[in-house]
Scaffold this motif. Structure first.
Motif, PDB file in Angstrom:
ATOM      1  N   UNK A  55      10.614  -1.802  -7.911  1.00 15.30           N
ATOM      2  CA  UNK A  55       9.262  -1.251  -7.801  1.00 15.30           C
ATOM      3  C   UNK A  55       8.616  -2.127  -6.591  1.00 15.30           C
ATOM      4  N   UNK A  56       8.857  -3.552  -6.300  1.00 19.30           N
ATOM      5  CA  UNK A  56       8.252  -3.895  -5.428  1.00 19.30           C
ATOM      6  C   UNK A  56       8.469  -3.174  -4.070  1.00 19.30           C
ATOM      7  N   UNK A  57       9.592  -2.666  -3.565  1.00 18.49           N
ATOM      8  CA  UNK A  57       9.774  -1.858  -2.590  1.00 18.49           C
ATOM      9  C   UNK A  57       9.124  -0.487  -2.665  1.00 18.49           C
ATOM     10  N   UNK A  58       9.135  -0.070  -3.990  1.00 17.52           N
ATOM     11  CA  UNK A  58       8.406   1.615  -3.824  1.00 17.52           C
ATOM     12  C   UNK A  58       7.037   1.269  -3.747  1.00 17.52           C
ATOM     13  N   UNK A  59       6.498   0.157  -4.473  1.00 14.54           N
ATOM     14  CA  UNK A  59       4.890   0.086  -4.184  1.00 14.54           C
ATOM     15  C   UNK A  59       4.757  -0.452  -2.731  1.00 14.54           C
ATOM     16  N   UNK A  60       5.446  -0.976  -2.053  1.00 17.25           N
ATOM     17  CA  UNK A  60       5.372  -1.495  -0.569  1.00 17.25           C
ATOM     18  C   UNK A  60       5.226  -0.042   0.230  1.00 17.25           C
ATOM     19  N   UNK A  61       6.081   0.895  -0.143  1.00 19.15           N
ATOM     20  CA  UNK A  61       6.069   2.114   0.650  1.00 19.15           C
ATOM     21  C   UNK A  61       4.913   2.943   0.415  1.00 19.15           C
ATOM     22  N   UNK A  62       4.496   2.767  -0.976  1.00 22.50           N
ATOM     23  CA  UNK A  62       3.167   3.663  -1.313  1.00 22.50           C
ATOM     24  C   UNK A  62       2.067   3.203  -0.511  1.00 22.50           C
ATOM     25  N   UNK A  63       1.949   1.788  -0.370  1.00 21.80           N
ATOM     26  CA  UNK A  63       0.820   1.301   0.219  1.00 21.80           C
ATOM     27  C   UNK A  63       0.900   1.747   1.814  1.00 21.80           C
ATOM     28  N   UNK A  64       1.885   1.637   2.458  1.00 28.11           N
ATOM     29  CA  UNK A  64       2.088   2.120   3.872  1.00 28.11           C
ATOM     30  C   UNK A  64       1.823   3.692   3.986  1.00 28.11           C
ATOM     31  N   UNK A  65       2.116   4.423   3.085  1.00 30.75           N
ATOM     32  CA  UNK A  65       1.916   5.920   3.068  1.00 30.75           C
ATOM     33  C   UNK A  65       0.341   6.085   2.885  1.00 30.75           C
ATOM     34  N   UNK A  66      -0.177   5.266   1.859  1.00 33.98           N
ATOM     35  CA  UNK A  66      -1.395   5.342   1.407  1.00 33.98           C
ATOM     36  C   UNK A  66      -2.406   5.121   3.020  1.00 33.98           C
ATOM     37  N   UNK A  67      -2.021   3.928   3.521  1.00 30.94           N
ATOM     38  CA  UNK A  67      -2.930   3.542   4.792  1.00 30.94           C
ATOM     39  C   UNK A  67      -2.578   4.322   5.872  1.00 30.94           C
ATOM     40  N   UNK A  68      -1.105   4.629   6.167  1.00 32.79           N
ATOM     41  CA  UNK A  68      -1.021   4.957   7.302  1.00 32.79           C
ATOM     42  C   UNK A  68      -0.258   6.558   7.699  1.00 32.79           C
ATOM     43  N   UNK A  69      -0.247   7.251   6.446  1.00 36.08           N
ATOM     44  CA  UNK A  69       0.086   8.615   6.274  1.00 36.08           C
ATOM     45  C   UNK A  69       1.534   8.533   6.243  1.00 36.08           C
ATOM     46  N   UNK A  70       2.478   7.507   6.727  1.00 36.55           N
ATOM     47  CA  UNK A  70       3.805   7.644   6.741  1.00 36.55           C
ATOM     48  C   UNK A  70       4.248   6.074   6.617  1.00 36.55           C
ATOM     49  N   UNK A  71       5.816   6.280   6.695  1.00 35.59           N
ATOM     50  CA  UNK A  71       6.349   5.185   6.734  1.00 35.59           C
ATOM     51  C   UNK A  71       6.847   4.411   8.151  1.00 35.59           C
ATOM     52  N   UNK A  72       6.943   3.139   8.261  1.00 36.13           N
ATOM     53  CA  UNK A  72       7.128   2.734   9.675  1.00 36.13           C
ATOM     54  C   UNK A  72       8.635   2.862  10.173  1.00 36.13           C
ATOM     55  N   UNK A  73       9.356   3.107   9.112  1.00 35.72           N
ATOM     56  CA  UNK A  73      10.838   3.266   9.453  1.00 35.72           C
ATOM     57  C   UNK A  73      11.399   4.353   8.636  1.00 35.72           C
ATOM     58  N   UNK A  74      12.478   4.827   8.909  1.00 32.71           N
ATOM     59  CA  UNK A  74      13.347   5.960   8.330  1.00 32.71           C
ATOM     60  C   UNK A  74      13.725   5.529   7.031  1.00 32.71           C
ATOM     61  N   UNK A  75      13.633   5.800   5.932  1.00 30.98           N
ATOM     62  CA  UNK A  75      14.206   5.179   4.688  1.00 30.98           C
ATOM     63  C   UNK A  75      14.997   5.920   3.792  1.00 30.98           C
ATOM     64  N   UNK A  76      16.120   5.596   3.539  1.00 34.30           N
ATOM     65  CA  UNK A  76      16.649   6.218   2.338  1.00 34.30           C
ATOM     66  C   UNK A  76      16.699   5.429   1.099  1.00 34.30           C
ATOM     67  N   UNK A  77      16.167   6.251  -0.196  1.00 33.37           N
ATOM     68  CA  UNK A  77      16.183   5.374  -1.436  1.00 33.37           C
ATOM     69  C   UNK A  77      17.606   5.692  -2.237  1.00 33.37           C
TER      70      UNK A  77
END
Ligand code: ZN
Length: 456
Positions: free
Chosen positions: A128-150
């Motif tokens: 969940x540390x990773x999922x939460x980091x992604x959540x924050x990126x999406x909330x602030x920037x609207x998208x992730x800074x990298x292409x990500x496969x979970x």
């Protein structure tokens, strides 16, 4: 992009993030026990819903065992794969837990706040540390800074029977530039670490036979060859007086540490006196010209794991045994070839056999070491990001044991694994009262946010 805004978002969202982790921890996804199969399924559904809630295309994928969760998020930067596992170890003995292992509680301890429950550290909290980091990126920037496969697995704690076939069948889909794996820990609970060296393992079992049957040591002792004596001599000859292993060709492919790595490891100030003191020992017993950290991370070993023969019950029996047995394992590093070592070890044993003795061998697995090539600039970028977050120089470290997943990413997908985790030594993985420090959860999440920025 604004990393600062993402980090602030993580800080202010911590209470909600902890509630989400607690919700996942309440699902008793014990993979090894068929009674909890539905719960494993529920945990997979929960993760799919979480990812979908972030706008990520995610689905549960069936295997002959528990399902995988696979999600894809588009982004500009390199293609990263993140691996974690949602299954947990069984909880018995239940009476040694202070609380219900599946009713996670936040607790104040002398070392700080923790969340306690099965899977809090291994691996739901880390995942969940990773999922939460992604959540924050999406909330602030609207998208992730990298292409990500979970990529989340539900059978890690029960031997990952479906993992290799699934990776092989879906190799094209899972192939990426880098595989991030969050299932390891901080070094000595404080230094952020990227595991880059995993030792391999070769297992051998030998049986030496002398006389055709057990003999009376009064009648035959002195004239008949005793296989226990033969075996003891062979085992004693496997190391020389300086702790070096004597199997011919054994050190072929054992690399020396680079100057950079040597400097990093010296900076770790490993307290080997405490490490050994914890188990009632004081003297490092490996090669005498090596440091204790080298002995456990970067040097190969030969250990006798079991030895038996003759009469070992209560009382006494004057037997001259027919057979003697031993189980011997080798931890391997660098490019040591397990099959060549097996052959050379067996030949060495045969060469030491006296007349009238026979030997038979059994093999118990043979896997080479894996060493990550840290020449990819992503490694230094991630190491700097970890250093920035923890304010302690992050290090490339070894791992004495083996983490098979890392090898699978390399071998099946051709994707370099990067192992980063935030567990602490006293997390009680697999034990009663497992916990995860809130510091690990919070700074771990911030670390991933920084790493995503650094890799983009
Ligand atoms: Zn784990």
């Amino acid at each position: 992009m604004s990393l600062d805004a993402v980090l602030s978002r993580i800080d202010s969202d911590m209470p909600e993030a902890l509630e989400r982790l607690r919700a996942l921890l309440r699902i008793p996804s014990i993979s090894t026990d068929p009674a909890f199969a539905d719960d494993c399924d529920t945990a997979a559904d929960w993760l799919v819903a979480e990812l979908q809630g972030l706008g990520i295309a995610a689905e549960k994928r069936a295997t002959p065992g528990h399902p995988m969760v696979v999600g894809h998020a588009d982004g500009p930067g390199p293609h990263l794969l993140f691996y974690g596992h949602y299954d947990v170890q069984p909880v018995d003995p239940l009476d040694l837990w202070d609380n219900d292992p599946f009713d996670p509680q936040l607790e104040d301890t002398p070392k700080g706040k923790v969340i306690r429950g099965r899977g809090s550290s291994d691996d739901k909290g880390q995942l969940m540390t990773f999922v939460e980091a992604c959540r924050a990126w999406i909330a602030e920037e609207g998208s992730l800074p990298c292409k990500i496969t979970f990529f989340f697995e539900g059978e890690e704690e029960s031997g990952s029977p479906s993992l290799v076939p699934f990776m092989e069948e879906n190799a094209e889909e899972l192939k990426s530039d880098l595989a991030l794996i969050c299932d390891t820990g901080l070094f000595e609970s404080r230094t952020p670490a990227i595991v880059t060296m995993l030792r391999g393992l070769l297992g051998e079992e030998i049986t030496i036979t002398g006389p055709e049957l057990d003999l009376h040591s009064g009648m035959y002792g002195g004239v008949a060859m005793n296989p226990v004596r033969v075996l003891s001599r062979i085992i004693a000859a496997l190391h020389d007086d300086t702790g070096r292993i004597t199997v011919p060709g054994f050190y072929d492919g054992v690399p020396e540490l680079s100057d950079e790595l040597e400097a990093q490891w010296q900076g770790l100030a490993f307290d080997h006196a405490a490490f050994l003191g914890d188990v009632g020992l004081s003297e490092p017993a490996g090669e005498q010209d090596r440091t204790p950290l080298e002995m456990i991370w970067s040097r190969p070993t030969c250990e006798v794991n079991g030895i038996w023969g003759g009469y070992t019950g209560d009382g006494f029996k004057t037997v001259l045994p027919s057979e003697a047995h031993a189980k011997i394992s080798f931890r391997l590093v660098g490019t040591q070839d397990p099959l060549a070592i097996r052959e050379n070890f067996r030949q060495m044993v045969r060469d030491m056999l006296p007349p009238d003795c026979k030997v038979s061998f059994g093999g118990h697995g043979a896997s080479g070491a894996s060493q990550t090539k840290t020449s990819d600039p992503a490694f230094e970028a991630a190491r700097q990001a970890l250093t920035d977050e923890w304010q302690v120089p992050a290090a490339y470290v070894g791992c004495g044991g083996s983490i098979p997943i890392a090898g699978h990413f390399q071998d099946i997908l051709g994707t370099t694994p990067m192992l980063i985790g935030f567990g602490k030594d006293d997390d009680a993985l697999h034990s009663p009262n497992e916990k995860y420090d809130l510091e690990s959860f919070h700074k771990g999440t911030r670390s991933w946010a920084r790493i995503l920025a650094a890799l983009s």
